[in-house]
Write an enzyme that holds these catalytic residues in place. Structure first.
Site, PDB file in Angstrom:
ATOM      1  CG  HIS A   7      -5.786  -2.324   0.260  1.00 27.47           C
ATOM      2  ND1 HIS A   7      -5.091  -1.903  -0.859  1.00 27.47           N
ATOM      3  CD2 HIS A   7      -5.228  -1.664   1.312  1.00 27.47           C
ATOM      4  CE1 HIS A   7      -4.172  -1.029  -0.504  1.00 27.47           C
ATOM      5  NE2 HIS A   7      -4.222  -0.872   0.814  1.00 27.47           N
ATOM      6  CG  ASP A  22      -6.887  -2.899  -3.360  1.00 30.37           C
ATOM      7  OD1 ASP A  22      -7.582  -2.086  -2.729  1.00 30.37           O
ATOM      8  OD2 ASP A  22      -5.661  -2.993  -3.221  1.00 30.37           O
ATOM      9  CB  SER A  51      -0.963  -0.054   1.182  1.00 29.95           C
ATOM     10  OG  SER A  51      -1.965   0.914   1.073  1.00 29.95           O
TER      11      SER A  51
END
Length: 232
Positions: free
Chosen positions: A192, A160, A112
């Site tokens: 995610h 995601d 991320s």
């Protein structure tokens, strides 16, 4: 920088590989331990460093961040990332010097926000790491040139909703256009998260992908046949 978890090989010598794991926003170094353990199992002689984000997470009571996402936009993301990148590059160079690990054996492994930092570091400092594994990440701005000394592995979940997979597809398309060395793996039904399927694919890429620069060096070293038009 604040604390850093370290998993060092038992021989205490110069590690053949250095892997730096970068967590997501609002998380901490401990959140990367499942990935670190998987990498340690496959690469037991590697040194693994898991630094904490530079600053306290400004949108919650716990966790760390590499840069603030408060009020973030497409316009103000790049300068925020650039400021974090400059701090991280100084830290990384110091870590490489301390462990006597060369850039070529260094891999940046980010999730991320950590993946954004890893990608932008490779973009600005070509060759500071030999590989980047970017889980569920994106570029702050799509690149206008491709790293020539760093191989990029993009790993994403198709489901995601935090960082849509289109960012990874757009990045791969741009890197291909620019002649970069990059791969993309998208896992169906994965959101995610650092999913085991993506971790397994990342390890496969580390073990099996031969960087383009290695092929080019081998081809350049190969003897060339001379052809003079005669009969052979």
């Amino acid at each position: 920088m604040s604390d850093c978890l370290e998993i060092l090989p038992p021989n205490q010598g110069v590690p053949p590989q250095l892997m730096v794991l970068l967590h997501g926003v609002g998380a901490d170094a401990a959140s990367m331990l499942p990935l670190a353990r998987a990498l340690q199992h496959e690469f037991p002689q590697a040194a693994l460093l898991i630094p904490e984000g530079f600053d306290a997470f400004d949108a919650g009571p716990q966790g760390r961040q590499w840069f603030s996402v408060s009020g973030i936009t497409e316009e103000n993301r790049p300068p925020r990332v650039a400021a974090a990148r400059e701090r991280f590059v100084r830290w990384l160079r110091a870590a490489q010097e301390r462990l006597r690990a060369t850039p070529a054996v260094t891999a940046l492994v980010g999730f991320s926000q950590g993946a954004i930092l890893a990608l932008e570091t490779a973009q600005a400092e070509d060759g500071l790491a030999g590989r980047v594994l970017a889980f569920s990440g994106r570029y702050a701005v799509l690149p206008d040139h491709a790293p020539q000394l760093t191989t990029l592995h993009l790993l994403h979940g198709a489901a995601d909703t935090v960082m849509p997979a289109r960012h990874a597809r757009e990045a791969l398309d741009r890197l291909a256009l620019l002649g970069g060395d990059a791969t993309l793996d998208i896992a169906e039904g994965v959101g995610h998260v650092l999913h085991p399927v993506l971790i397994e694919e990342a390890i496969h890429r580390l073990r099996s992908h031969i960087p383009h620069r290695t092929w080019q060096a081998a081809l350049g070293a190969a003897p060339r046949m001379q052809r003079d038009g005669g009969t052979h």
